[in-house]
Write an enzyme that holds these catalytic residues in place. Structure first.
Site, PDB file in Angstrom:
ATOM      1  N   ALA A   1     -19.151   1.364   6.541  1.00 30.06           N
ATOM      2  CA  ALA A   1     -18.610   0.871   5.270  1.00 30.06           C
ATOM      3  C   ALA A   1     -19.591  -0.046   4.544  1.00 30.06           C
ATOM      4  O   ALA A   1     -19.641  -0.047   3.310  1.00 30.06           O
ATOM      5  CB  ALA A   1     -17.283   0.154   5.532  1.00 30.06           C
TER       6      ALA A   1
ATOM      7  N   ASP B   1     -11.734   7.489   9.232  1.00 26.01           N
ATOM      8  CA  ASP B   1     -11.719   7.873  10.648  1.00 26.01           C
ATOM      9  C   ASP B   1     -12.352   9.240  10.851  1.00 26.01           C
ATOM     10  O   ASP B   1     -12.676   9.936   9.899  1.00 26.01           O
ATOM     11  CB  ASP B   1     -10.281   7.862  11.173  1.00 26.01           C
ATOM     12  CG  ASP B   1      -9.839   6.434  11.467  1.00 26.01           C
ATOM     13  OD1 ASP B   1     -10.654   5.665  12.000  1.00 26.01           O
ATOM     14  OD2 ASP B   1      -8.687   6.102  11.141  1.00 26.01           O
TER      15      ASP B   1
ATOM     16  N   HIS C   1      -8.399   3.170  -2.368  1.00 22.13           N
ATOM     17  CA  HIS C   1      -9.275   3.086  -1.201  1.00 22.13           C
ATOM     18  C   HIS C   1     -10.369   4.130  -1.387  1.00 22.13           C
ATOM     19  O   HIS C   1     -10.151   5.178  -1.993  1.00 22.13           O
ATOM     20  CB  HIS C   1      -8.482   3.354   0.072  1.00 22.13           C
ATOM     21  CG  HIS C   1      -7.480   2.285   0.363  1.00 22.13           C
ATOM     22  ND1 HIS C   1      -6.762   2.222   1.532  1.00 22.13           N
ATOM     23  CD2 HIS C   1      -7.062   1.220  -0.380  1.00 22.13           C
ATOM     24  CE1 HIS C   1      -5.966   1.168   1.506  1.00 22.13           C
ATOM     25  NE2 HIS C   1      -6.116   0.549   0.352  1.00 22.13           N
TER      26      HIS C   1
ATOM     27  N   ARG D   1     -14.807   3.012   6.008  1.00 20.10           N
ATOM     28  CA  ARG D   1     -15.574   4.116   6.574  1.00 20.10           C
ATOM     29  C   ARG D   1     -14.720   5.373   6.661  1.00 20.10           C
ATOM     30  O   ARG D   1     -15.181   6.479   6.427  1.00 20.10           O
ATOM     31  CB  ARG D   1     -16.076   3.743   7.971  1.00 20.10           C
ATOM     32  CG  ARG D   1     -17.001   4.796   8.548  1.00 20.10           C
ATOM     33  CD  ARG D   1     -17.178   4.632  10.037  1.00 20.10           C
ATOM     34  NE  ARG D   1     -15.958   4.962  10.762  1.00 20.10           N
ATOM     35  CZ  ARG D   1     -15.846   4.925  12.070  1.00 20.10           C
ATOM     36  NH1 ARG D   1     -16.863   4.530  12.805  1.00 20.10           N
ATOM     37  NH2 ARG D   1     -14.699   5.242  12.653  1.00 20.10           N
TER      38      ARG D   1
ATOM     39  N   GLU E   1       0.849  -1.193   0.000  1.00 16.65           N
ATOM     40  CA  GLU E   1       0.000   0.000   0.000  1.00 16.65           C
ATOM     41  C   GLU E   1       0.880   1.237   0.000  1.00 16.65           C
ATOM     42  O   GLU E   1       1.901   1.267   0.676  1.00 16.65           O
ATOM     43  CB  GLU E   1      -0.852  -0.046   1.286  1.00 16.65           C
ATOM     44  CG  GLU E   1      -1.629   1.209   1.568  1.00 16.65           C
ATOM     45  CD  GLU E   1      -2.239   1.218   2.971  1.00 16.65           C
ATOM     46  OE1 GLU E   1      -3.152   0.431   3.232  1.00 16.65           O
ATOM     47  OE2 GLU E   1      -1.781   2.027   3.802  1.00 16.65           O
TER      48      GLU E   1
ATOM     49  N   HIS F   1     -11.940  -3.695  15.924  1.00 17.48           N
ATOM     50  CA  HIS F   1     -11.927  -2.252  15.675  1.00 17.48           C
ATOM     51  C   HIS F   1     -12.097  -1.541  17.012  1.00 17.48           C
ATOM     52  O   HIS F   1     -12.888  -1.986  17.857  1.00 17.48           O
ATOM     53  CB  HIS F   1     -13.067  -1.883  14.715  1.00 17.48           C
ATOM     54  CG  HIS F   1     -13.080  -0.433  14.348  1.00 17.48           C
ATOM     55  ND1 HIS F   1     -13.921   0.473  14.950  1.00 17.48           N
ATOM     56  CD2 HIS F   1     -12.317   0.276  13.484  1.00 17.48           C
ATOM     57  CE1 HIS F   1     -13.692   1.669  14.440  1.00 17.48           C
ATOM     58  NE2 HIS F   1     -12.722   1.581  13.552  1.00 17.48           N
TER      59      HIS F   1
ATOM     60  N   GLN G   1      -6.077  -5.177   9.412  1.00 17.21           N
ATOM     61  CA  GLN G   1      -5.257  -4.190  10.105  1.00 17.21           C
ATOM     62  C   GLN G   1      -3.904  -4.839  10.396  1.00 17.21           C
ATOM     63  O   GLN G   1      -3.810  -6.070  10.497  1.00 17.21           O
ATOM     64  CB  GLN G   1      -5.964  -3.821  11.434  1.00 17.21           C
ATOM     65  CG  GLN G   1      -5.275  -2.792  12.270  1.00 17.21           C
ATOM     66  CD  GLN G   1      -5.133  -1.478  11.511  1.00 17.21           C
ATOM     67  OE1 GLN G   1      -4.250  -1.365  10.673  1.00 17.21           O
ATOM     68  NE2 GLN G   1      -5.998  -0.520  11.786  1.00 17.21           N
TER      69      GLN G   1
HETATM   70  C1  FAD Z   1      -6.588  -2.316   5.347  1.00 14.54           C
HETATM   71  C2  FAD Z   1      -7.007  -0.953   5.819  1.00 14.54           C
HETATM   72  C3  FAD Z   1      -6.910   0.147   4.961  1.00 14.54           C
HETATM   73  C4  FAD Z   1      -7.312   1.416   5.387  1.00 14.54           C
HETATM   74  N1  FAD Z   1      -7.209   2.482   4.514  1.00 14.54           N
HETATM   75  C5  FAD Z   1      -7.672   3.706   4.874  1.00 14.54           C
HETATM   76  C6  FAD Z   1      -7.650   4.804   3.982  1.00 14.54           C
HETATM   77  O1  FAD Z   1      -7.180   4.705   2.856  1.00 14.54           O
HETATM   78  N2  FAD Z   1      -8.139   5.997   4.391  1.00 14.54           N
HETATM   79  C7  FAD Z   1      -8.681   6.154   5.652  1.00 14.54           C
HETATM   80  O2  FAD Z   1      -9.116   7.266   5.975  1.00 14.54           O
HETATM   81  N3  FAD Z   1      -8.715   5.145   6.526  1.00 14.54           N
HETATM   82  C8  FAD Z   1      -8.222   3.915   6.182  1.00 14.54           C
HETATM   83  N4  FAD Z   1      -8.269   2.871   7.071  1.00 14.54           N
HETATM   84  C9  FAD Z   1      -8.766   3.109   8.429  1.00 14.54           C
HETATM   85  C10 FAD Z   1     -10.296   2.904   8.555  1.00 14.54           C
HETATM   86  O3  FAD Z   1     -10.970   3.888   7.806  1.00 14.54           O
HETATM   87  C11 FAD Z   1     -10.642   3.009  10.030  1.00 14.54           C
HETATM   88  O4  FAD Z   1     -10.128   1.913  10.727  1.00 14.54           O
HETATM   89  C12 FAD Z   1     -12.108   3.247  10.377  1.00 14.54           C
HETATM   90  O5  FAD Z   1     -12.171   3.637  11.750  1.00 14.54           O
HETATM   91  C13 FAD Z   1     -13.017   2.039  10.217  1.00 14.54           C
HETATM   92  O6  FAD Z   1     -13.184   1.724   8.910  1.00 14.54           O
HETATM   93  P1  FAD Z   1     -14.026   0.405   8.485  1.00 14.54           P
HETATM   94  O7  FAD Z   1     -14.173   0.444   7.035  1.00 14.54           O
HETATM   95  O8  FAD Z   1     -13.445  -0.804   9.109  1.00 14.54           O
HETATM   96  O9  FAD Z   1     -15.422   0.755   9.183  1.00 14.54           O
HETATM   97  P2  FAD Z   1     -16.764  -0.052   9.429  1.00 14.54           P
HETATM   98  O10 FAD Z   1     -16.733  -1.393   8.837  1.00 14.54           O
HETATM   99  O11 FAD Z   1     -17.880   0.854   9.058  1.00 14.54           O
HETATM  100  O12 FAD Z   1     -16.736  -0.237  11.026  1.00 14.54           O
HETATM  101  C14 FAD Z   1     -16.549   0.876  11.890  1.00 14.54           C
HETATM  102  C15 FAD Z   1     -17.059   0.518  13.294  1.00 14.54           C
HETATM  103  O13 FAD Z   1     -18.495   0.454  13.302  1.00 14.54           O
HETATM  104  C16 FAD Z   1     -18.954  -0.852  13.583  1.00 14.54           C
HETATM  105  N5  FAD Z   1     -19.990  -1.112  12.570  1.00 14.54           N
HETATM  106  C17 FAD Z   1     -19.788  -1.432  11.269  1.00 14.54           C
HETATM  107  N6  FAD Z   1     -20.956  -1.502  10.613  1.00 14.54           N
HETATM  108  C18 FAD Z   1     -21.927  -1.196  11.507  1.00 14.54           C
HETATM  109  C19 FAD Z   1     -23.347  -1.076  11.420  1.00 14.54           C
HETATM  110  N7  FAD Z   1     -23.985  -1.291  10.272  1.00 14.54           N
HETATM  111  N8  FAD Z   1     -24.037  -0.732  12.548  1.00 14.54           N
HETATM  112  C20 FAD Z   1     -23.384  -0.520  13.728  1.00 14.54           C
HETATM  113  N9  FAD Z   1     -22.035  -0.622  13.859  1.00 14.54           N
HETATM  114  C21 FAD Z   1     -21.316  -0.948  12.765  1.00 14.54           C
HETATM  115  C22 FAD Z   1     -17.762  -1.773  13.454  1.00 14.54           C
HETATM  116  O14 FAD Z   1     -17.838  -2.887  14.328  1.00 14.54           O
HETATM  117  C23 FAD Z   1     -16.607  -0.838  13.811  1.00 14.54           C
HETATM  118  O15 FAD Z   1     -16.457  -0.735  15.200  1.00 14.54           O
HETATM  119  C24 FAD Z   1      -7.832   1.589   6.698  1.00 14.54           C
HETATM  120  C25 FAD Z   1      -7.919   0.487   7.567  1.00 14.54           C
HETATM  121  C26 FAD Z   1      -7.504  -0.773   7.143  1.00 14.54           C
HETATM  122  C27 FAD Z   1      -7.585  -1.936   8.086  1.00 14.54           C
END
Ligand code: FAD
Length: 317
Positions: free
Chosen positions: A145, A127, A95, A125, A19, A183, A210
């Site tokens: 997400a 941060d 992404h 999603r 990445e 998370h 992660q």
């Molecule tokens: C491989 C990787 C690449 C990344 N790349 C980037 C990047 O390019 N740019 C960036 O800004 N960040 C990036 N991140 C960070 C990421 O955006 C954060 O970790 C963010 O806080 C969570 O993203 P997520 O897509 O896992 O969220 P989600 O899957 O939406 O989850 C977020 C939280 O909400 C909870 N949740 C999920 N869905 C629901 C629902 N429907 N109802 C209630 N609760 C729910 C989950 O359990 C979790 O605690 C990356 C992370 C990883 C692991």
């Protein structure tokens, strides 16, 4: 080609990928290319490019009031993906984040990506804005997400936000993030896995984890995923530590644990040059074990620098 097609084509052989981050606004692509060039020897089938949301800064005006400025420090994800595909004939994986974007913004980006011949997106999603602390979705955007995954899946079926303007279907392969150590906002790993499965049910075809330093956490995570019916490939994310500060910074930023053996090794180091070598050696051992367990891909968080990843890849591929 889709990430999942690369994995199928490899027939059980572990692939190498990494990445990168877009450069800070105003920097050019040359530094990125010079870091990527040596890694191309290991034939990465795909390279991820992160997406960065806006940040707020406050500038003091001559009258003493503060002006709120919205800036995006690392724009250019879509352009870099196009440049990577053109220069290296490699699949670029942009992404895509919910934070800071309306549904229409997101759809427009996806249409651009489709026209550029980009077949994959890693849907996240994002941060919270640093100064806000808590994630707040765009008023006309997505909160989680899985909702954004649903949007891409709908476009793959030819369904756009405003049907009257609908054209042909896209064909994106969607990846999502998974957290072997959960998370940080989730009350427990089982709840987090419940929502991970929701992303898969919405149409995601693979998971990238992660970063982690204890393989057992990854193995347990994979077992738990399989037990709840998640069958898609789960790609481990690896980041070699390189400075002593990482012992505190990485757990703070990524909400992960450092194994005590690694901590002791790093604490013995007299300087960061030695820490750098410890980081490389730890990742090599970690990856060797992961390869024995037939992981589909070793995905490295390069942060735009490649010397340590090059050394690790030379030992593994
Ligand atoms: C491989 C990787 C690449 C990344 N790349 C980037 C990047 O390019 N740019 C960036 O800004 N960040 C990036 N991140 C960070 C990421 O955006 C954060 O970790 C963010 O806080 C969570 O993203 P997520 O897509 O896992 O969220 P989600 O899957 O939406 O989850 C977020 C939280 O909400 C909870 N949740 C999920 N869905 C629901 C629902 N429907 N109802 C209630 N609760 C729910 C989950 O359990 C979790 O605690 C990356 C992370 C990883 C692991």
């Amino acid at each position: 080609m889709k990430v999942t097609e690369h994995i199928e084509k490899a027939k059980g052989k572990t692939l190498f990928s990494f990445e990168i981050l877009p450069p800070k606004k105003g920097d050019n692509l040359q530094t990125i290319f010079s870091n990527i060039n040596p890694l191309m020897e290991f034939n990465p089938p795909f390279i991820d490019v992160t997406y960065h949301r806006e940040e707020y800064e406050y500038k003091e005006l001559p009258n003493g009031l503060l002006e709120k400025i919205i800036i995006r420090k690392r724009p250019g994800t879509v352009g870099i993906c196009a440049a990577l595909q053109l220069k290296y004939k490699v699949d670029a994986v942009p992404h895509l984040i919910c934070g800071g974007f309306s549904k229409e913004d997101t759809e427009d980006i996806l249409i651009d990506l489709n026209f550029l011949g980009i077949d994959n997106v890693l849907v996240l999603r994002g941060d919270a804005i640093k100064s806000e602390g808590v994630f707040r979705p765009h008023p006309n955007g997505y909160k989680y997400a899985n909702e954004l995954v649903e949007h891409v899946t709908a476009m793959n079926k030819g369904k756009y936000l405003h049907d009257e303007y609908a054209s042909g279907a896209t064909n994106f392969c969607v990846g999502v993030a998974g957290y072997p150590e959960k998370h940080f906002e989730s009350p427990n790993l089982d709840t987090d896995l419940h929502y991970l499965k929701k992303k898969i049910n919405a149409g995601a075809k693979y998971i990238v984890t992660q970063l982690f330093y204890n393989n057992q956490k990854y193995f347990d995570f994979v077992d738990k995923c399989r037990n709840i019916g998640i069958t898609v490939p789960i790609i481990p994310g690896i980041k070699p530590i390189s400075i002593k500060n990482h012992l505190t910074v990485l757990p703070n930023v990524f909400h992960i644990d450092m194994p005590q053996d690694l901590v002791l090794e790093v604490e013995k180091c007299k300087n960061n040059k030695e820490v750098y070598e410890v980081g490389i050696e730890w990742s090599i051992q970690q990856c060797k074990e992961l390869m024995k367990h037939n992981v589909p891909v070793l995905h490295f968080y390069s942060m735009g620098r490649s010397k340590n990843i090059l050394k690790i890849a030379k030992e593994l591929f």
